[in-house]
Design an enzyme around this catalytic site. Sequence first.
Site, PDB file in Angstrom:
ATOM      1  CE  LYS A  76      -5.808  -7.769  -1.223  1.00  0.00           C
ATOM      2  NZ  LYS A  76      -5.670  -8.166   0.129  1.00  0.00           N
ATOM      3  CE  LYS A 127     -14.125   0.468  -3.389  1.00  0.00           C
ATOM      4  NZ  LYS A 127     -15.149   1.688  -2.641  1.00  0.00           N
ATOM      5  CE  LYS A 175      -4.100  -2.232   2.072  1.00  0.00           C
ATOM      6  NZ  LYS A 175      -5.127  -2.081   3.502  1.00  0.00           N
TER       7      LYS A 175
END
Length: 325
Positions: free
Chosen positions: A189, A192, A108
């Site tokens: 995976k 969103k 991230k």
Amino acid sequence: MLSGVQPSGDVHLGNYLGAFRNWVADQHEHDAYYCIVDLHALTLDHDPSRLRERTLDMTRWLLAAGLDPRVCTIFVQSHLPEHTELSWILECTATYGELRRMTQFKDKSGGQESVRVGLFTYPVLMAADILLYDADRVPVGDDQRQHLELARNVAQRFNARYGDTFVVPDAAIPRVAARVMDLQAPERKMSKTTGTDAGLVYLADEPAAIERKIRRAVTDPGTDVVFDPENKPGVSNLLAILSAATNEDPTALAARYTQYGPLKADTAAAVVEMLRPVQDRYREVCADPSFVESVLAEGAARAGKVAAETVARARRAVGLLEPLR
Ligand code: TYM
């Protein structure tokens, strides 16, 4: 038992199969707490004007999925200051080195010019969520495995240093569909943050959209239908979804198909059927906003009692002076 979900708005099939469905099954067998982790949603860019609504909407989806507030406790993380309080105490137990190794942090934060400290300490807040409720069982998808390992390590280290204070939690990861993959990019995976609309099935999707997305799912070279997630990620993802929806073994299912087309058609039909009652309940819950609010109010009151006791225990263990009156 405790688990959590970020109020990210649109709930997808990964959340449902990897987590919610198992939460619904577990709620009758355990003293179960489900937390909508709005503080975790502040670790990446977010829209403040939508967060409140998303928190309520996630509550609606949890109720629609089948969580029953008469048998489990559903609450919002930020309603209980104990989460941030314990998080600080645990930040003084977790180490920089172990947080730096978290793959979700690396994923991230990668490519970002400025990384929030909260993104780095995110797993410690998650450990606090878990340890506050003496949870020994934490049902999550496979992507949370490393975070759970951190929570275990922090609990064990704290107990060793300050005396027995926390229950050491265990992850409960489903046998199938623990990692539902993106329909357009089956090597990553369903998520969103990284996916596109076509790669995700949302719980709110109309049957026609579900059928279209699954029909257009990326499959693998060759035409044989085998369950082999490593070498055939696309077709294996469809088999895992079908397996989760029908409770049949993915390898046994694979043996019934010789082409991708019928597998896709059956998978789409099974997903539509599985989600139909959830979507019906969602509409009912949307029509009753005061019910949703009362669930969260009662949830916070119930969770707050447990959380307050655990924090008091942790404060005593580390030697903080009791508040003076
Ligand atoms: P979150 O909000 O990303 O996801 C909620 C749950 O859905 C699961 N999940 C998936 N399972 C299978 N396949 C997928 N593609 C998929 N995508 C998501 C996740 O594993 C999760 O179980 N850090 C957590 C929230 C959290 C938490 C906690 C969880 C905060 N505190 C305490 C458990 C206990 C998260 O971001 O989940």
